[in-house]
Design an enzyme around this catalytic site. Sequence first.
Site, PDB file in Angstrom:
ATOM      1  N   CYS A 155     -25.328  -2.666 -22.263  1.00 58.97           N
ATOM      2  CA  CYS A 155     -26.645  -2.686 -21.602  1.00 58.97           C
ATOM      3  C   CYS A 155     -26.503  -1.335 -20.594  1.00 58.97           C
ATOM      4  O   CYS A 155     -26.639  -0.563 -21.027  1.00 58.97           O
ATOM      5  CB  CYS A 155     -26.856  -3.843 -20.904  1.00 58.97           C
ATOM      6  SG  CYS A 155     -28.476  -4.103 -20.344  1.00 58.97           S
ATOM      7  N   GLU A 214     -21.473 -10.736 -24.058  1.00 55.65           N
ATOM      8  CA  GLU A 214     -20.580 -11.652 -23.194  1.00 55.65           C
ATOM      9  C   GLU A 214     -21.075 -12.860 -22.888  1.00 55.65           C
ATOM     10  O   GLU A 214     -20.546 -14.034 -22.580  1.00 55.65           O
ATOM     11  CB  GLU A 214     -20.413 -10.527 -21.987  1.00 55.65           C
ATOM     12  CG  GLU A 214     -21.550 -10.645 -20.960  1.00 55.65           C
ATOM     13  CD  GLU A 214     -22.706 -10.088 -21.057  1.00 55.65           C
ATOM     14  OE1 GLU A 214     -23.760 -10.224 -20.353  1.00 55.65           O
ATOM     15  OE2 GLU A 214     -22.599  -9.199 -22.116  1.00 55.65           O
ATOM     16  N   HIS A 260     -26.332  -8.188 -24.831  1.00 58.41           N
ATOM     17  CA  HIS A 260     -25.351  -8.823 -24.063  1.00 58.41           C
ATOM     18  C   HIS A 260     -24.475  -9.965 -24.594  1.00 58.41           C
ATOM     19  O   HIS A 260     -24.610 -11.173 -24.479  1.00 58.41           O
ATOM     20  CB  HIS A 260     -25.977  -9.725 -22.914  1.00 58.41           C
ATOM     21  CG  HIS A 260     -26.726  -8.918 -21.735  1.00 58.41           C
ATOM     22  ND1 HIS A 260     -25.933  -8.352 -20.557  1.00 58.41           N
ATOM     23  CD2 HIS A 260     -27.790  -8.124 -21.674  1.00 58.41           C
ATOM     24  CE1 HIS A 260     -26.663  -7.775 -20.085  1.00 58.41           C
ATOM     25  NE2 HIS A 260     -27.667  -7.413 -20.555  1.00 58.41           N
TER      26      HIS A 260
END
Length: 262
Positions: free
Chosen positions: A117, A228, A226
């Site tokens: 990001c 993660e 994202h």
Amino acid sequence: MTHPLPRRPVVAVVADLFERQKHAAHAVLDGYVRALADVAQVLPLIVPAHDEGIDAATLIDTIDGFVLTGSPSNVAAERYGAAPLPASTTVDPARDAVSLRLLPSMVDAGVPFLGICRGFQELNVAFGGSLERAVHDQPGRLDHREGDHDRPLTGWYEDRHAIQIVPGGRLAKLSGETNAMVNSLHHQGIDRLGRGLTVEATAPDGLIEAISVEAAPQFTLGVQWHPEMRVSDSPFARAIFSAFGDACRLRQQQRLQSRHHI
């Protein structure tokens, strides 16, 4: 006789600088720490956003990977030669100073890099690219923002749009796919692609969603979404962190071998 556990590769993660209880504080969101520790199997080392105290040479001798995470803040527009962002926009000049200075040195030294990001956008800016400050205002673009903040946090990270992965690219090789669904939590995006960067994936509206450094032999990947926050249920997200961890282990072996030969 017990055998010592293998050493984990050390990965530097640049922190955000923000205020907590009227104090300046350096922090990294927990989702990145968990994905790096649990999936990539590396040791995350948080590097403060304190430009005067961080030198590239020490890090290069110490680390096996470099990560720039997402953040509520935006890269200052002055960093890519544009007019300042609106005063209401959250910026982090301290992080800009550290990340944009260190990143080219890390790449040149062969350190594996993962940008997510804001980190994806920092990679583009560090290589001379620019950002579009409000993608949703551009004709023909999707609204890539996260939506209603009153939803549970998990709802922010649900997959919202497809990406087309460039065949034969680095992202295609680690994922084994040509298409994927990703989450979308950003209002800025790449405008002008940085020099020496390669497009790895695009959104249906043509917005660049993943990039790498063309001339770098090591793992270098920036993604606009994202992963993660999806490592618990997305093989694609896990593949990104696993491939990064493998690259860091290779770097660790090379670094320790060269030290022994000195």
